[in-house]
Design a protein around this motif. Structure first.
Motif: not given
Length: 146
Positions: A59-63, A96-98, A87-88, A122-127
């Motif tokens: 899964r890849v988030g798209a902001l 966003l973090r959730f 992501l909105n 927001v980006t904590a934990g995103v590789e």
């Protein structure tokens, strides 16, 4: 057939000569891309994601703002079988973090204009955090190789 192959099939299977140069996307009073440009950008995005280690099912988030780049990224991610988590950009940082954590995004792609305002929480934990602009995507336009 998956959505990642639609553009390629439109280019290769079109009965119309010069289909690659027909308009594929355009913004009102703004830029536009031909099918060839859209295909090349999608390939570059797919190859960039593969280079980060993104694989089918990841899964890849798209902001991202609504843009040509968003559509190109979406097709590129689909081309390698990645799941795009839209992501909105109007969400609060905690929301966003959730959403990113709940979806277990391994990467987050953010428009460069949004990245400067994005809190670290927001980006904590995103590789992988990727700032997306048309010019910044690796210039490999050949089809992705998984």
């Amino acid at each position: 057939m998956d959505i990642g192959l639609l553009i390629r099939d439109a280019l290769g299977g079109s009965p119309h000569p010069g289909a690659a140069e027909l308009p594929a996307l355009s913004l009102e009073d703004g830029p536009s891309w031909t099918y060839a440009e859209l295909n090349a950008y999608a390939n570059r995005c797919a190859n960039a994601l593969l280079g980060l280690g993104i694989r089918p099912g990841d899964r890849v988030g798209a902001l991202l703002y609504n843009s040509l780049e968003y559509v190109g990224f979406y097709f590129g991610a689909a081309r390698i079988g990645a799941v795009v988590v839209r992501l909105n950009w109007r969400l609060a940082p905690a929301e966003l973090r959730f959403a990113i954590g709940d979806a277990e995004c391994s990467a987050l792609v953010v428009h460069d204009a949004l990245a400067a305002e994005l809190p670290d929480e927001v980006t904590a934990g995103v590789e992988h955090l990727v700032e997306l602009t048309y010019e910044d995507v690796e210039p490999r336009s050949e089809p992705p190789h998984a």
